[in-house]
Design an enzyme around this catalytic site. Sequence first.
Site, PDB file in Angstrom:
ATOM      1  N   ALA A 157       0.854  -1.190   0.000  1.00 42.70           N
ATOM      2  CA  ALA A 157       0.000   0.000   0.000  1.00 42.70           C
ATOM      3  C   ALA A 157       0.880   1.227   0.000  1.00 42.70           C
ATOM      4  O   ALA A 157       2.015   1.190   0.466  1.00 42.70           O
ATOM      5  CB  ALA A 157      -0.894   0.009   1.237  1.00 42.70           C
ATOM      6  N   LYS A 166      12.218 -13.010   5.484  1.00 45.36           N
ATOM      7  CA  LYS A 166      11.899 -11.741   4.804  1.00 45.36           C
ATOM      8  C   LYS A 166      13.056 -10.768   4.983  1.00 45.36           C
ATOM      9  O   LYS A 166      13.438 -10.054   4.049  1.00 45.36           O
ATOM     10  CB  LYS A 166      10.602 -11.174   5.396  1.00 45.36           C
ATOM     11  CG  LYS A 166      10.167  -9.839   4.841  1.00 45.36           C
ATOM     12  CD  LYS A 166       8.985  -9.979   3.903  1.00 45.36           C
ATOM     13  CE  LYS A 166       8.652  -8.741   3.089  1.00 45.36           C
ATOM     14  NZ  LYS A 166       8.469  -7.532   3.845  1.00 45.36           N
ATOM     15  N   ASN A 189      15.117  -9.038   1.986  1.00 45.20           N
ATOM     16  CA  ASN A 189      15.240  -7.583   1.908  1.00 45.20           C
ATOM     17  C   ASN A 189      16.705  -7.140   1.960  1.00 45.20           C
ATOM     18  O   ASN A 189      17.085  -6.168   1.317  1.00 45.20           O
ATOM     19  CB  ASN A 189      14.451  -6.898   3.032  1.00 45.20           C
ATOM     20  CG  ASN A 189      12.947  -6.936   2.820  1.00 45.20           C
ATOM     21  OD1 ASN A 189      12.179  -6.794   3.746  1.00 45.20           O
ATOM     22  ND2 ASN A 189      12.509  -7.141   1.586  1.00 45.20           N
TER      23      ASN A 189
HETATM   24  P1  NAD Z   1       3.978   4.976   6.664  1.00 45.89           P
HETATM   25  O1  NAD Z   1       5.150   5.877   6.812  1.00 45.89           O
HETATM   26  O2  NAD Z   1       3.087   5.134   5.479  1.00 45.89           O
HETATM   27  O3  NAD Z   1       3.066   5.056   7.964  1.00 45.89           O
HETATM   28  C1  NAD Z   1       3.561   5.177   9.257  1.00 45.89           C
HETATM   29  C2  NAD Z   1       2.640   6.128   9.987  1.00 45.89           C
HETATM   30  O4  NAD Z   1       2.974   6.104  11.380  1.00 45.89           O
HETATM   31  C3  NAD Z   1       2.777   7.588   9.538  1.00 45.89           C
HETATM   32  O5  NAD Z   1       1.491   8.085   9.199  1.00 45.89           O
HETATM   33  C4  NAD Z   1       3.311   8.314  10.749  1.00 45.89           C
HETATM   34  O6  NAD Z   1       2.846   9.644  10.875  1.00 45.89           O
HETATM   35  C5  NAD Z   1       2.752   7.421  11.855  1.00 45.89           C
HETATM   36  N1  NAD Z   1       3.406   7.612  13.156  1.00 45.89           N
HETATM   37  C6  NAD Z   1       4.730   7.651  13.456  1.00 45.89           C
HETATM   38  N2  NAD Z   1       4.909   7.905  14.764  1.00 45.89           N
HETATM   39  C7  NAD Z   1       3.670   8.004  15.310  1.00 45.89           C
HETATM   40  C8  NAD Z   1       3.189   8.276  16.610  1.00 45.89           C
HETATM   41  N3  NAD Z   1       4.024   8.502  17.635  1.00 45.89           N
HETATM   42  N4  NAD Z   1       1.852   8.311  16.827  1.00 45.89           N
HETATM   43  C9  NAD Z   1       0.986   8.116  15.806  1.00 45.89           C
HETATM   44  N5  NAD Z   1       1.385   7.853  14.530  1.00 45.89           N
HETATM   45  C10 NAD Z   1       2.704   7.815  14.303  1.00 45.89           C
HETATM   46  O7  NAD Z   1       4.567   3.478   6.731  1.00 45.89           O
HETATM   47  P2  NAD Z   1       3.960   2.152   6.065  1.00 45.89           P
HETATM   48  O8  NAD Z   1       4.390   2.067   4.661  1.00 45.89           O
HETATM   49  O9  NAD Z   1       2.516   2.035   6.392  1.00 45.89           O
HETATM   50  O10 NAD Z   1       4.816   1.051   6.862  1.00 45.89           O
HETATM   51  C11 NAD Z   1       4.571   0.699   8.209  1.00 45.89           C
HETATM   52  C12 NAD Z   1       5.375  -0.566   8.510  1.00 45.89           C
HETATM   53  O11 NAD Z   1       4.845  -1.633   7.700  1.00 45.89           O
HETATM   54  C13 NAD Z   1       6.860  -0.456   8.125  1.00 45.89           C
HETATM   55  O12 NAD Z   1       7.653  -1.159   9.025  1.00 45.89           O
HETATM   56  C14 NAD Z   1       6.919  -1.113   6.752  1.00 45.89           C
HETATM   57  O13 NAD Z   1       8.192  -1.664   6.429  1.00 45.89           O
HETATM   58  C15 NAD Z   1       5.884  -2.211   6.908  1.00 45.89           C
HETATM   59  N6  NAD Z   1       5.312  -2.640   5.634  1.00 45.89           N
HETATM   60  C16 NAD Z   1       4.785  -1.722   4.770  1.00 45.89           C
HETATM   61  C17 NAD Z   1       4.240  -2.165   3.566  1.00 45.89           C
HETATM   62  C18 NAD Z   1       3.617  -1.191   2.589  1.00 45.89           C
HETATM   63  O14 NAD Z   1       3.249  -1.609   1.486  1.00 45.89           O
HETATM   64  N7  NAD Z   1       3.457   0.072   2.900  1.00 45.89           N
HETATM   65  C19 NAD Z   1       4.247  -3.539   3.248  1.00 45.89           C
HETATM   66  C20 NAD Z   1       4.789  -4.448   4.175  1.00 45.89           C
HETATM   67  C21 NAD Z   1       5.320  -3.981   5.371  1.00 45.89           C
HETATM   68  O1  KPL Z   2       9.954  -6.608  -0.048  1.00 41.18           O
HETATM   69  C1  KPL Z   2      10.525  -6.036  -0.962  1.00 41.18           C
HETATM   70  C2  KPL Z   2      10.728  -4.579  -0.811  1.00 41.18           C
HETATM   71  O2  KPL Z   2      10.779  -3.842  -1.806  1.00 41.18           O
HETATM   72  O3  KPL Z   2      10.820  -4.128   0.337  1.00 41.18           O
HETATM   73  C3  KPL Z   2      11.065  -6.843  -2.121  1.00 41.18           C
HETATM   74  C4  KPL Z   2      11.750  -6.064  -3.178  1.00 41.18           C
HETATM   75  C5  KPL Z   2       9.926  -7.659  -2.725  1.00 41.18           C
HETATM   76  C6  KPL Z   2      12.090  -7.816  -1.568  1.00 41.18           C
HETATM   77  O4  KPL Z   2      13.167  -7.181  -1.056  1.00 41.18           O
END
Ligand code: NAD
Ligand code: KPL
Length: 303
Positions: free
Chosen positions: A129, A182, A186
């Site tokens: 997302a 994972k 990564n």
């Molecule tokens: P993001 O940056 O879009 O969202 C994080 C949110 O947390 C932000 O809106 C930020 O303002 C909020 N935040 C930070 N500190 C805060 C606090 N003290 N109180 C309230 N809100 C606070 O990040 P994301 O992409 O949603 O990723 C979140 C986690 O999920 C990460 O570890 C990421 O690696 C993992 N993840 C994301 C995806 C993806 O597709 N986005 C997929 C798999 C895993």
């Molecule tokens: O999870 C990924 C990322 O972009 O964070 C991939 C590229 C699928 C693996 O490292």
Amino acid sequence: MSWHILGAGALGSLWATRLARSGVPVRIILRSAQRLIDYQHAGGLTLSEAGQSSFHSIAAELPDATTPIQRLLVACKAYDAEAAIAQLSPRLANSCEILLLQNGLGSQQAIAERWPQVRCIFVSSTEGAYRDGPMQVVFAGRGQNWLGDPNGGSVPSWLGDLDQAGIPQIWSSDILTRLWRKLALNCAINPLTVLHDCRNGELLQHREQLAALCEELSTLLEANGQATAAIDLHGEVLRVIEATAVNYSSMYQDVRLGRRTEIDYLLGYACRSAYSLGLVVPLLHDLHRQLREHLSLRGLPTD
Ligand code: NAD
Ligand code: KPL
């Protein structure tokens, strides 16, 4: 019982909107009074999925609200998660369960150690997302969520809420193995896409470097008692690269957008773990050093 969602970014909004639209009670916790005002002005969150947009008016509050929290989904970045939960500490009920969505390793263990009275569920997600505006989230890639309790214990009854909301879930009895696997994927892919300034697929031009890195990562996994996570790591890295060939990795995108990366919870965690085991991993240390230099030159945090 209401779900509280801490961090209304990409994944937090994706979970909040799907839960809310299926009738599951959910409240989002925003980080500042200004964010709450902006949110109230927008009136809710917009989810875009398969070209269709839907609007969800979800209750929102600040960390210093007083209602107790029983079930908390933490959707902040790994480097923000512990401090964000600390703001809620007085509100965490004794029977509280916390779901940790963070990528990499290190933040989850720190949280579990700091709040031993709560049950921490670790989540490994391959859903995708991104935010395309304030209070707007795009569901970019279908995937899976593996959930598990590293201390074992019973399967939570609230998994039914996820099924009701259409959030894919699998209860995993080896969640740490999933997270290590994972992390290794990564570590093999993401830093190289940054350093070679390329899409995932172009890494196939660096096959020898990938193979050597995977060998060190496999040794590290085995030394950490994660032999299952090491099985055919190199083969899976190549398959992921091929399947996502046209994509830019998440770390590449973070660097391009000038955002802090989660390097400390990926390569940083891998290198610290090797060090603590007395394992020699020169390629991982070198990659970590090169990546930190690269970030530093761009004015980005190196942790
Ligand atoms: P993001 O940056 O879009 O969202 C994080 C949110 O947390 C932000 O809106 C930020 O303002 C909020 N935040 C930070 N500190 C805060 C606090 N003290 N109180 C309230 N809100 C606070 O990040 P994301 O992409 O949603 O990723 C979140 C986690 O999920 C990460 O570890 C990421 O690696 C993992 N993840 C994301 C995806 C993806 O597709 N986005 C997929 C798999 C895993
Ligand atoms: O999870 C990924 C990322 O972009 O964070 C991939 C590229 C699928 C693996 O490292």
